[in-house]
Motif scaffolding. Structure first.
Motif, PDB file in Angstrom:
ATOM      1  N   LEU A  31     129.301  31.854 -26.213  1.00 43.39           N
ATOM      2  CA  LEU A  31     130.314  32.897 -26.290  1.00 43.39           C
ATOM      3  C   LEU A  31     130.241  33.839 -25.091  1.00 43.39           C
ATOM      4  O   LEU A  31     129.159  34.137 -24.590  1.00 43.39           O
ATOM      5  N   SER A  32     131.391  34.315 -24.656  1.00 43.83           N
ATOM      6  CA  SER A  32     131.453  35.301 -23.579  1.00 43.83           C
ATOM      7  C   SER A  32     131.118  36.677 -24.147  1.00 43.83           C
ATOM      8  O   SER A  32     131.036  36.862 -25.368  1.00 43.83           O
ATOM      9  N   ASN A  33     130.943  37.667 -23.268  1.00 41.04           N
ATOM     10  CA  ASN A  33     130.673  39.022 -23.740  1.00 41.04           C
ATOM     11  C   ASN A  33     131.793  39.525 -24.645  1.00 41.04           C
ATOM     12  O   ASN A  33     131.542  40.156 -25.676  1.00 41.04           O
ATOM     13  N   ALA A  34     133.034  39.255 -24.255  1.00 39.66           N
ATOM     14  CA  ALA A  34     134.164  39.703 -25.061  1.00 39.66           C
ATOM     15  C   ALA A  34     134.148  39.040 -26.446  1.00 39.66           C
ATOM     16  O   ALA A  34     134.401  39.688 -27.464  1.00 39.66           O
ATOM     17  N   GLN A  35     133.846  37.744 -26.481  1.00 40.81           N
ATOM     18  CA  GLN A  35     133.804  37.025 -27.757  1.00 40.81           C
ATOM     19  C   GLN A  35     132.642  37.512 -28.631  1.00 40.81           C
ATOM     20  O   GLN A  35     132.783  37.618 -29.853  1.00 40.81           O
ATOM     21  N   ILE A  36     131.512  37.808 -28.012  1.00 41.98           N
ATOM     22  CA  ILE A  36     130.378  38.346 -28.767  1.00 41.98           C
ATOM     23  C   ILE A  36     130.755  39.695 -29.368  1.00 41.98           C
ATOM     24  O   ILE A  36     130.469  39.988 -30.529  1.00 41.98           O
ATOM     25  N   GLY A  37     131.413  40.533 -28.565  1.00 38.38           N
ATOM     26  CA  GLY A  37     131.833  41.834 -29.046  1.00 38.38           C
ATOM     27  C   GLY A  37     132.765  41.726 -30.238  1.00 38.38           C
ATOM     28  O   GLY A  37     132.636  42.470 -31.215  1.00 38.38           O
ATOM     29  N   THR A  38     133.686  40.770 -30.170  1.00 34.89           N
ATOM     30  CA  THR A  38     134.625  40.565 -31.276  1.00 34.89           C
ATOM     31  C   THR A  38     133.897  40.111 -32.534  1.00 34.89           C
ATOM     32  O   THR A  38     134.153  40.609 -33.632  1.00 34.89           O
ATOM     33  N   ARG A  39     132.971  39.192 -32.382  1.00 31.12           N
ATOM     34  CA  ARG A  39     132.252  38.678 -33.555  1.00 31.12           C
ATOM     35  C   ARG A  39     131.368  39.750 -34.188  1.00 31.12           C
ATOM     36  O   ARG A  39     131.302  39.875 -35.410  1.00 31.12           O
ATOM     37  N   LEU A  40     130.693  40.517 -33.352  1.00 31.74           N
ATOM     38  CA  LEU A  40     129.725  41.478 -33.882  1.00 31.74           C
ATOM     39  C   LEU A  40     130.311  42.878 -34.075  1.00 31.74           C
ATOM     40  O   LEU A  40     129.600  43.801 -34.465  1.00 31.74           O
ATOM     41  N   TYR A  41     131.593  43.035 -33.754  1.00 32.25           N
ATOM     42  CA  TYR A  41     132.263  44.317 -33.908  1.00 32.25           C
ATOM     43  C   TYR A  41     131.590  45.413 -33.088  1.00 32.25           C
ATOM     44  O   TYR A  41     131.331  46.523 -33.578  1.00 32.25           O
TER      45      TYR A  41
END
Length: 227
Positions: A169-179
């Motif tokens: 996952l990219s940083n943006a995708q990690i941020g989305t998953r982990l809120y």
């Protein structure tokens, strides 16, 4: 911010093509060229590029050895670009600390994007390489892998971020998953790399996969931000 790039390839025509593509891209400046790994290391020490575009098979010092030196000295992020997608090259480059591995068949827009992603701290892998790595990890026995050095020092959130890295996952995708915000993600990734003594997020992804730390292996845990 302009991304400063060093191009290392033993074929002059290929170097010319790469420098032409990157030199005409917005936000990228080609600061040097090298025809072998040893020259790449010397150039990187002198020029301090943000990203070194590295071939694997070169006379004298090969690209994997040069990558290991560049990463160990903290001289540059390394994006490997080669004609050969042999497993030994892929794993050798990534374990040496390369932030990405792409094939020379890549189209110019994707190459430009990849250089910028690597400069921003992301990792990139050719799709066919990613599939093979996932297959290899799935065939391994993560329960037999030793606990990574420094793993016990990770916070719960850092372990979740490490698992996300293992899924590519990219940083943006990690941020989305982990809120959580992308800046917070970057901070967590930096701490994970430091605590585990790793040189790149791709190395962290390999470690996470080898040790069964991804969501698929950990079960359907709720990874949302805790109150």
């Amino acid at each position: 911010m302009t991304v400063r790039v060093l191009v290392a390839d033993d074929h002059e025509a290929i170097r010319f093509g790469l420098t032409t593509i990157l030199g005409h891209a917005d936000g990228i400046e080609v600061v040097g060229e090298a025809a072998d790994g040893a020259a790449a290391v010397r150039q990187a020490r002198a020029l301090r590029p943000d990203v070194t575009l590295m071939d694997v098979r070169m006379p004298g010092t090969d690209g994997i050895t040069a990558t290991r030196e560049l990463v160990a000295e903290g001289l540059s992020q390394v994006l490997v670009l080669t004609t050969f997608d042999l497993d030994e090259y892929v794993q050798g480059a990534l374990r040496a600390g390369a932030a990405g591995f792409l094939l020379k068949s890549i189209e110019a827009p994707r190459l430009i994007e990849a250089v910028k992603l690597v400069a921003a701290g992301e990792g990139v892998l050719a799709p066919q390489v990613t599939r093979r790595l996932i297959t290899a990890f799935a065939a391994a026995a993560p329960q037999q892998a030793p606990v990574p050095h420094g793993f016990g020092d990770l916070t719960e959130r850092e372990r979740e971020v490490l698992g996300c890295l293992g899924e590519g996952l990219s940083n943006a995708q990690i941020g989305t998953r982990l809120y959580i915000g992308e800046t917070t993600v970057k901070t967590h990734v930096s701490r994970v790399l430091a605590k585990l003594d790793l040189r790149s997020r791709v190395q962290a992804a390999i470690l996470a996969q080898e040790n069964g730390l991804t969501r698929e292996n950990a079960g359907a845990a709720d990874l949302r931000e805790r109150p």
